[in-house]
Design a protein around this motif. Structure first.
Motif, short mmCIF file in Angstrom:
data_model
loop_
_atom_site.label_atom_id
_atom_site.label_comp_id
_atom_site.label_asym_id
_atom_site.label_seq_id
_atom_site.Cartn_x
_atom_site.Cartn_y
_atom_site.Cartn_z
N SER A 198 5.87 -40.46 -40.81
CA SER A 198 4.27 -40.28 -40.37
C SER A 198 4.02 -41.30 -39.37
N THR A 199 4.59 -42.54 -39.12
CA THR A 199 4.24 -43.16 -37.86
C THR A 199 4.46 -42.52 -36.64
N ILE A 200 5.93 -41.77 -36.53
CA ILE A 200 5.87 -41.55 -34.94
C ILE A 200 4.84 -40.32 -35.02
N PHE A 201 5.02 -39.18 -36.21
CA PHE A 201 3.91 -38.56 -35.84
C PHE A 201 2.99 -38.11 -35.41
N LEU A 202 2.36 -39.00 -36.44
CA LEU A 202 0.35 -40.13 -35.96
C LEU A 202 0.27 -40.23 -34.42
N ALA A 203 1.53 -41.26 -33.84
CA ALA A 203 1.17 -41.87 -32.73
C ALA A 203 1.23 -40.32 -32.21
N LEU A 204 1.68 -39.38 -32.25
CA LEU A 204 2.10 -38.15 -31.20
C LEU A 204 1.11 -36.99 -31.17
N ALA A 205 0.58 -37.34 -32.59
CA ALA A 205 -0.50 -36.58 -32.35
C ALA A 205 -2.21 -37.34 -32.54
N VAL A 206 -1.79 -38.66 -31.77
CA VAL A 206 -3.34 -39.31 -31.19
C VAL A 206 -2.81 -39.26 -29.77
N ALA A 207 -1.67 -39.01 -29.02
CA ALA A 207 -1.17 -38.29 -28.17
C ALA A 207 -1.65 -37.48 -27.61
N ILE A 208 -1.86 -36.53 -27.94
CA ILE A 208 -1.93 -35.56 -28.07
C ILE A 208 -3.62 -35.13 -27.96
N THR A 209 -4.51 -35.83 -28.48
CA THR A 209 -5.75 -35.30 -28.38
C THR A 209 -6.15 -35.90 -26.66
N LEU A 210 -5.74 -37.01 -26.88
CA LEU A 210 -5.57 -37.94 -25.67
C LEU A 210 -5.65 -37.45 -24.40
N VAL A 211 -4.90 -36.35 -24.36
CA VAL A 211 -4.19 -35.58 -22.93
C VAL A 211 -5.13 -33.89 -23.08
N THR A 212 -5.74 -33.75 -23.94
CA THR A 212 -5.67 -32.24 -23.98
C THR A 212 -7.64 -32.65 -24.29
N GLU A 213 -8.15 -30.99 -24.07
CA GLU A 213 -9.82 -31.09 -23.50
C GLU A 213 -10.42 -30.07 -25.15
N ARG A 214 -10.27 -30.68 -25.83
CA ARG A 214 -11.56 -30.14 -27.42
C ARG A 214 -11.93 -31.17 -28.03
N PRO A 215 -12.19 -29.53 -28.77
CA PRO A 215 -14.26 -30.75 -29.06
C PRO A 215 -13.38 -32.00 -30.04
N TRP A 216 -14.48 -32.95 -30.22
CA TRP A 216 -13.87 -34.71 -31.06
C TRP A 216 -13.91 -33.71 -32.24
N TRP A 217 -14.22 -32.98 -32.75
CA TRP A 217 -14.09 -31.78 -34.31
C TRP A 217 -12.50 -31.47 -34.44
N GLU A 218 -12.43 -30.88 -33.31
CA GLU A 218 -10.91 -30.62 -33.15
C GLU A 218 -9.69 -31.68 -33.26
N ARG A 219 -9.97 -32.61 -32.45
CA ARG A 219 -9.26 -33.90 -31.91
C ARG A 219 -8.89 -34.77 -33.77
N ILE A 220 -10.50 -34.93 -34.39
CA ILE A 220 -10.28 -35.85 -36.07
C ILE A 220 -9.44 -34.86 -36.48
N THR A 221 -9.25 -33.79 -37.05
CA THR A 221 -8.24 -33.19 -37.27
C THR A 221 -7.49 -33.01 -36.96
N ILE A 222 -6.48 -32.80 -35.85
CA ILE A 222 -5.34 -33.05 -35.53
C ILE A 222 -4.92 -34.40 -35.90
N ILE A 223 -5.48 -35.64 -35.83
CA ILE A 223 -5.31 -36.50 -36.23
C ILE A 223 -5.17 -36.75 -38.01
N LEU A 224 -5.69 -36.87 -38.53
CA LEU A 224 -6.07 -36.72 -39.58
C LEU A 224 -5.17 -35.84 -40.25
N SER A 225 -4.92 -34.29 -39.78
CA SER A 225 -2.89 -33.53 -40.48
C SER A 225 -2.25 -34.07 -39.77
N ALA A 226 -1.95 -35.23 -39.18
CA ALA A 226 -0.81 -35.61 -39.18
C ALA A 226 0.26 -36.01 -40.07
#
Length: 308
Positions: A198-226
């Motif tokens: 969980s700790t590793i994948f949460l960091a990875l999910a946040v990293a993906i949201t920071l380097v990709t151009e996506r709407p804010w709600w998609e980024r929050i969904t990705i982080i919450l699903s980690a």
């Protein structure tokens, strides 16, 4: 082609001075916190926080990707930076005096934010803030948080894995954090709780949201699903181990659980994340703006000749 690549690393003359000041201040801060950073690095040698070595590297890459020209800070921004730096250094002294190592470690972050604020003001902090905030993943979880998460994660993993085994036709029932498979007791210990994943994948999910151009709600969904994705992968790991114990024997099951599963879990989690990204990308399709519609002329043919 080589010249165009090297030109990306050229520094404008008006940017050389603020970049040099920023670099010197960061190096001084690293020198001040050197003992603290060495303590943090010892935690990175454990399996649960082995990703900590990559966190500063990714933060530097993210700073480079998001870089913008540094502007002169306003007096208000500089005074705010001075106050934030004083707060961080005070936390460091308090943590060291009262032997609170976690407070001493975390005090590095406000000092870093303060330095960037002093050099470039709010404009510099705007584009560098996400990279600096990502450094929080290099810290271990506080002991009280880690202990509070272990038992619920173990219980959820045990319940879900038992249900999955029963659904697949394997005779299994739960006793505490153990799965009873006939004469075999499969224990879901701390290492099987899914906290490390969980700790590793949460960091990875946040990293993906920071380097990709996506709407804010998609980024929050990705982080919450980690964390749910990490738990699902962990349940699959325990379930497969239980099936192997019943079918091919304990020796092969233990080999898969301790050796092969460690290599498979992260690619499997990345596969789930990729499917989620594709679903989010195609869930809502934005229509192109075709301009205003003339209601009175919808379906009316355009006249090609003057009326007589």
């Amino acid at each position: 082609m080589a010249e165009s690549f090297l030109s990306q690393f050229e520094i404008r003359r008006d940017q050389q001075r603020p970049i040099a000041i920023l670099t010197v201040l960061v190096l001084l801060l690293i020198a001040v916190y050197w003992n603290t950073l060495r303590t943090i690095s010892t935690v990175w040698n454990t399996p649960a926080y082995s990703h900590g070595w990559l966190v500063p590297v990714f933060a530097l890459v993210l700073l480079w990707m998001r870089r913008e020209p540094i502007q002169e800070p306003t007096p208000q921004a500089r005074w705010t930076g001075v106050g934030l730096l004083a707060l961080g250094l005070t936390l460091r002294m308090v943590g060291g005096y009262f032997a609170y190592p976690y407070v001493e470690m975390v005090s590095l972050l406000p000092c870093l934010f303060a330095i960037f604020l002093l050099v470039g003001g709010w404009q510099l902090l705007r584009w560098s803030g996400p990279a600096l905030a990502f450094l929080v993943f290099m810290y271990p979880l506080p002991g009280i948080v880690e202990r509070g998460m272990l038992d619920p994660l173990q219980r959820v993993a045990t319940i879900c894995s038992t249900y999955a085994l029963q659904t697949l036709g394997v005779a299994a029932h739960r006793s505490g954090n153990h799965i009873i498979l006939g004469e075999l007791r499969l224990g879901v210990v701390d290492a099987c709780s899914g906290l490390r994943m969980s700790t590793i994948f949460l960091a990875l999910a946040v990293a993906i949201t920071l380097v990709t151009e996506r709407p804010w709600w998609e980024r929050i969904t990705i982080i919450l699903s980690a964390v749910p994705i990490a738990l699902i992968v962990n349940v699959i790991r325990i379930t497969v181990t239980g099936i192997l114990h019943r079918t091919v024997g304990t020796q092969i099951a233990d080999a898969v659980f301790h050796d092969l599963a460690g290599w498979v879990m992260m690619p499997m989690a990345m596969g789930f994340l990729f499917v989620e990204l594709q679903l989010l990308q195609n869930l809502f399709i934005e229509e192109e703006d075709r301009g205003p519609v003339m209601v009175g002329q919808v379906g009316m043919p355009r006249s090609t000749s003057a009326s007589r």
